[in-house]
Design a protein around this motif. Structure first.
Motif, short mmCIF file in Angstrom:
data_model
loop_
_atom_site.label_atom_id
_atom_site.label_comp_id
_atom_site.label_asym_id
_atom_site.label_seq_id
_atom_site.Cartn_x
_atom_site.Cartn_y
_atom_site.Cartn_z
N HIS A 1 0.84 -1.21 0.00
CA HIS A 1 0.00 0.00 0.00
C HIS A 1 0.87 1.25 0.00
N ALA B 1 2.23 1.76 -3.44
CA ALA B 1 1.22 2.32 -4.34
C ALA B 1 1.14 3.83 -4.14
N GLY B 2 1.26 4.29 -2.89
CA GLY B 2 1.24 5.72 -2.63
C GLY B 2 2.46 6.43 -3.20
N LEU C 1 4.17 5.50 -5.77
CA LEU C 1 4.01 5.54 -7.22
C LEU C 1 3.08 6.68 -7.65
N ARG C 2 2.14 7.04 -6.78
CA ARG C 2 1.26 8.16 -7.11
C ARG C 2 1.98 9.50 -6.97
N THR C 3 2.81 9.62 -5.93
CA THR C 3 3.46 10.91 -5.68
C THR C 3 4.78 11.06 -6.44
N ARG C 4 5.42 9.92 -6.76
CA ARG C 4 6.70 9.98 -7.48
C ARG C 4 6.68 8.93 -8.59
N PRO C 5 5.88 9.16 -9.63
CA PRO C 5 5.70 8.15 -10.69
C PRO C 5 6.87 8.17 -11.68
N HIS D 1 1.43 4.43 -18.74
CA HIS D 1 0.94 4.27 -17.36
C HIS D 1 1.28 5.47 -16.49
N GLY D 2 1.64 6.58 -17.11
CA GLY D 2 1.87 7.80 -16.35
C GLY D 2 3.18 7.83 -15.59
N THR E 1 11.32 5.65 -8.54
CA THR E 1 10.56 4.73 -7.69
C THR E 1 10.71 3.29 -8.17
N ARG F 1 -1.11 -1.23 -7.53
CA ARG F 1 -2.09 -0.14 -7.40
C ARG F 1 -3.38 -0.61 -6.73
#
Length: 315
Positions: free
Chosen positions: A8, A11-12, A14-18, A41-42, A51, A300
């Motif tokens: 988890h 996953a966080g 990856l959202r903030t540092r993709p 995938h952004g 990351t 994710r």
């Protein structure tokens, strides 16, 4: 093992540092496909401190919370990464292709393909010694993971009765029987006296290096040994002794103790040894993309990826 909470957290991150770093060991022809996957995938390509690092080299993973090996083998990464780094690997279509390789060489040796090719080249018609019908149909696959299971199914389809050897001896539907390694040194031979083929499907770990000992091979008589795992599983001198004593009648080696195999190796000069240059399970770029795609989707969703490595086992 990476915990559910860590997944988890990842996953966080990856959202903030993709960000993703493509190691310089990644095959040049793959880089375009991996960059396309990342952008779709952004994920932004980064030169360092990403990351996600896609590499098989520990020195290229700095700052990564997730490392993906573009290959099945993780021996260089498993012991080098911090415990809180998620390590995933690529298998993809490799098990099926390795199974095809094993089956092709098992049948080629059984049907004396090399002899008939030589006769064909020399214009020799010699039916006096046709291929003998299989007198033994037992096969032993040492290593019952994904690769070993695919090999077992391929051999079973041609009438082999397949016994697996693993650390735990846990039953698996791909095999007729599974025995623990500890029992493999006991007489009679694993798989019984009808064993005709022995396949090594082992990764390289501290536990598997030199696992195939002279004591183990003494249980066999005139088998065809195929190694598609890692060359470290059987020492060259052990194999040569088994060939000289008839425990192994022929060895098909896609991997050797030292790679590339040097020109002075005695293995090159033996008619009872066939060598291929570690090609049975070559990774395809589509395999890497598919493995990353599945792992990213699972991360994710907060789920440990199916491709996550069992680092304590080395695979």
């Amino acid at each position: 093992m990476t915990s559910e909470l860590t997944i988890h957290d990842l996953a966080g991150v990856l959202r903030t540092r993709p960000t993703v770093h493509l190691g310089d060991d990644v095959v040049p022809g793959w880089r375009g496909a991996l960059a396309t996957w990342a952008l779709a995938h952004g994920l932004e390509i980064a030169e360092r401190d990403a990351t996600l690092a896609i590499t098989a080299r520990p020195d290229r993973t700095a700052g990564a919370a997730w490392v993906h090996s573009p290959y099945a083998g993780i021996e260089h990464l498993a012991s080098a990464l911090p415990d809180d780094v998620l390590l995933t690997r690529t298998t993809g279509t490799m098990p099926q292709r390795i199974a095809e390789y094993v089956l092709a060489w098992v049948l080629a040796e059984r049907w004396q393909t090399a002899r008939y090719l030589a006769d064909s080249a020399s214009g020799t018609w010699d039916p006096a010694d046709p291929p003998a019908p299989p007198g033994r149909n037992g096969a032993v696959v040492i290593g019952t993971g994904t690769m070993g299971q695919a090999i077992a199914r391929a051999l079973a389809a041609t009438g082999h009765r397949v016994t697996g050897l693993s650390r735990s001896g846990r039953p698996d539907d791909a095999f007729d029987d599974v025995l623990p390694f500890a029992q493999a040194h006991d007489a009679p031979a694993p798989g019984g006296s009808g064993t005709d083929v022995v396949v090594l499907a082992l990764p390289h770990t501290a536990q598997t290096a030199g696992l195939i000992t002279p004591q183990l091979l003494r249980a066999f008589d005139g088998v065809h040994l195929v190694n598609i795992g890692r060359g470290s599983a059987i020492r060259t001198d052990t194999l040569l002794h088994a060939l000289d004593t008839g425990r192994v009648r022929h060895a098909t080696l896609d991997v050797t103790e030292q790679e590339p195999l040097g020109p002075s190796s005695p293995l090159w000069r033996r008619p009872d040894v066939t060598i291929t240059p570690h090609i049975s399970g070559r990774t395809l770029p589509s395999d890497v993309v598919a493995a990353l795609d599945e792992a990213l989707t699972q991360i994710r969703a907060g789920v440990r990826p199916a491709s996550a490595a069992a680092r304590d086992r080395g695979y």
